[in-house]
Design an enzyme around this catalytic site. Structure first.
Site, PDB file in Angstrom:
ATOM      1  N   GLN A  39      26.493 -10.681  72.413  1.00 37.52           N
ATOM      2  CA  GLN A  39      25.738 -10.677  70.911  1.00 37.52           C
ATOM      3  C   GLN A  39      26.589 -11.576  69.962  1.00 37.52           C
ATOM      4  O   GLN A  39      26.345 -12.556  69.415  1.00 37.52           O
ATOM      5  CB  GLN A  39      25.804  -9.376  70.366  1.00 37.52           C
ATOM      6  CG  GLN A  39      24.998  -9.202  69.119  1.00 37.52           C
ATOM      7  CD  GLN A  39      25.127  -8.231  68.250  1.00 37.52           C
ATOM      8  OE1 GLN A  39      26.328  -7.354  68.399  1.00 37.52           O
ATOM      9  NE2 GLN A  39      24.272  -8.023  67.281  1.00 37.52           N
ATOM     10  N   ASP A  61      31.175 -16.901  80.894  1.00 32.38           N
ATOM     11  CA  ASP A  61      30.637 -15.469  80.989  1.00 32.38           C
ATOM     12  C   ASP A  61      30.688 -15.396  82.499  1.00 32.38           C
ATOM     13  O   ASP A  61      30.647 -16.293  83.305  1.00 32.38           O
ATOM     14  CB  ASP A  61      29.443 -15.672  80.280  1.00 32.38           C
ATOM     15  CG  ASP A  61      28.928 -13.988  79.947  1.00 32.38           C
ATOM     16  OD1 ASP A  61      29.045 -13.690  78.649  1.00 32.38           O
ATOM     17  OD2 ASP A  61      28.985 -12.969  80.667  1.00 32.38           O
ATOM     18  N   TYR A  76      35.578   3.802  74.897  1.00 29.13           N
ATOM     19  CA  TYR A  76      35.659   2.775  74.156  1.00 29.13           C
ATOM     20  C   TYR A  76      36.802   2.710  73.110  1.00 29.13           C
ATOM     21  O   TYR A  76      37.419   1.643  72.936  1.00 29.13           O
ATOM     22  CB  TYR A  76      34.303   2.577  73.565  1.00 29.13           C
ATOM     23  CG  TYR A  76      33.875   1.548  72.765  1.00 29.13           C
ATOM     24  CD1 TYR A  76      33.989   0.208  73.356  1.00 29.13           C
ATOM     25  CD2 TYR A  76      33.760   1.288  71.419  1.00 29.13           C
ATOM     26  CE1 TYR A  76      33.687  -0.976  72.656  1.00 29.13           C
ATOM     27  CE2 TYR A  76      33.507   0.359  70.576  1.00 29.13           C
ATOM     28  CZ  TYR A  76      33.320  -0.832  71.081  1.00 29.13           C
ATOM     29  OH  TYR A  76      33.043  -2.004  70.482  1.00 29.13           O
ATOM     30  N   ASP A 126      34.866 -14.210  85.595  1.00 34.00           N
ATOM     31  CA  ASP A 126      34.975 -12.870  85.571  1.00 34.00           C
ATOM     32  C   ASP A 126      36.192 -12.463  85.166  1.00 34.00           C
ATOM     33  O   ASP A 126      37.206 -12.988  85.730  1.00 34.00           O
ATOM     34  CB  ASP A 126      34.773 -12.537  86.837  1.00 34.00           C
ATOM     35  CG  ASP A 126      35.103 -10.913  87.288  1.00 34.00           C
ATOM     36  OD1 ASP A 126      35.677 -10.342  86.099  1.00 34.00           O
ATOM     37  OD2 ASP A 126      34.954 -10.390  88.153  1.00 34.00           O
TER      38      ASP A 126
HETATM   39  C1  AKB Z   1      29.102  -0.356  69.335  1.00 34.06           C
HETATM   40  O1  AKB Z   1      28.186   0.265  68.890  1.00 34.06           O
HETATM   41  O2  AKB Z   1      29.631  -0.139  70.449  1.00 34.06           O
HETATM   42  C2  AKB Z   1      29.684  -1.745  68.792  1.00 34.06           C
HETATM   43  C3  AKB Z   1      30.772  -1.432  67.825  1.00 34.06           C
HETATM   44  C4  AKB Z   1      30.776  -0.839  66.602  1.00 34.06           C
HETATM   45  O3  AKB Z   1      31.911  -1.461  68.116  1.00 34.06           O
HETATM   46  N1  AKB Z   1      28.750  -2.408  67.983  1.00 34.06           N
END
Ligand code: AKB
Length: 314
Positions: free
Chosen positions: A12, A34, A141, A52
């Site tokens: 994105q 990519d 994350y 990669d």
């Molecule tokens: C997600 O929603 O994972 C991302 C972010 C805010 O890091 N758009």
């Protein structure tokens, strides 16, 4: 003049960033990479390399051959995807980042990588969240993002690599849709409004998160990378944002164009759980003070631009 390698260029951010960098620095001075071919992408048909990011030797080879001086490392999995396969997330997000930082160190490249509001957690102050505060995220994350922020600082302090980075909020764009993010509802809602006049949100009513229009995000990257190093007290993890909203506020803004627009809720417990552990709104004053961060698109201006662009596209 910069010569820039972009990883994750089909994502994105990467797609629009590559287009803008090419406009600013010249087509030959930007090399998007990519893991996939650029099929059905605005980057199709122009110089491009398959990379990669977990393959360090290949990363170094491509960067050496291109003779770049800057790396913008964007290849990463987003929050909801990370929860589906945390081991894969660690390998790509952290393995890729270590490789990219090592490449930057070895080849003396200026370096950018984004962190996220995902680096915050349930014990972080929720409103007007300061840049320096408690960060104890409870998602893979989030763990990746905090580790990444620290690693980038480490490479600056220890090896003198010119690392720079921001914490992005949800980014809204019409060129390339995101995938696997918690804030993706705020992109989908515009496409569905134009296509079908209704949307079922996977994020619940009353859930506030920070957001920013993609043009402002791209400008922020460029401004930070161009900023005078002597003005930067911090290097990485600058809070940046323009607005904070919940799904109902977007719907209201859309109704200025489509008064019949219907918003319903089909809440996804995984993404809702992630969203509830993120701030309602963050404080971007350090980015403004240290390097003049300035975002221009508020909710209505962004809505007008998104709807116009999607109508043309469809
Ligand atoms: C997600 O929603 O994972 C991302 C972010 C805010 O890091 N758009």
């Amino acid at each position: 003049m910069k010569r820039i390698i972009v990883t994750g260029a089909l994502g994105q951010i990467g797609t629009e960033l590559t287009l803008k960098l090419r406009e600013l620095y010249g087509e030959d001075n930007v090399l998007p990479t990519d893991i996939k071919e650029p099929v059905d992408s605005p980057l199709e048909g122009k110089p491009f390399e398959i990379l990669d990011v977990t393959d360090y030797e290949e990363m170094v080879r491509i960067c050496k051959e291109f003779n770049g001086d800057t790396m913008m490392h964007l290849a990463a999995l987003l929050s909801a995807t990370c929860e589906k396969d945390p081991q894969l997330a660690w390998n790509i997000n952290m393995g890729g980042l270590v490789n990219a930082l090592e490449t930057a160190r070895t080849l003396n490249l200026q370096f950018f990588t984004p962190s996220s509001i995902g680096s915050f957690g349930p014990s972080t102050p929720k409103d007007n969240t300061p840049q320096t505060t408690i960060q104890r995220p409870v998602t893979m994350y989030g763990v990746n993002k905090v580790s990444g922020e620290l690693l980038c600082n480490y490479y600056f302090e220890k090896f003198g690599v010119d690392t720079r980075g921001v914490r992005f909020p949800g980014l809204i764009s019409h060129v390339r849709e995101p995938g696997g993010g918690t804030t993706d509802y705020a992109v989908e809602i515009f496409f569905e409004a134009v296509k079908n006049g209704k949307y079922a949100s996977f994020i619940d009513k009353g859930t506030f998160m920070d957001m920013m229009y993609m043009d402002d995000a791209i400008q922020a990257i460029i401004d930070l990378m161009e900023a005078d190093a002597s003005k930067l007290e911090d290097r990485n993890a600058f809070n940046v944002t323009k607005m904070s909203f919940d799904p109902e506020m977007v719907a209201e803004s859309i109704r200025r164009h489509y008064p019949e627009f219907e918003l319903t809720y089909d809440v996804d417990p995984v993404r809702q759980g992630i969203a509830e552990n993120w701030p309602n709104s963050i404080d971007a004053s350090e980015a403004k003070r240290q390097w003049g961060f300035d975002a221009k698109f508020d909710l209505d201006k962004m809505t007008d631009t998104m709807i116009e662009a999607i109508k043309k596209k469809l």
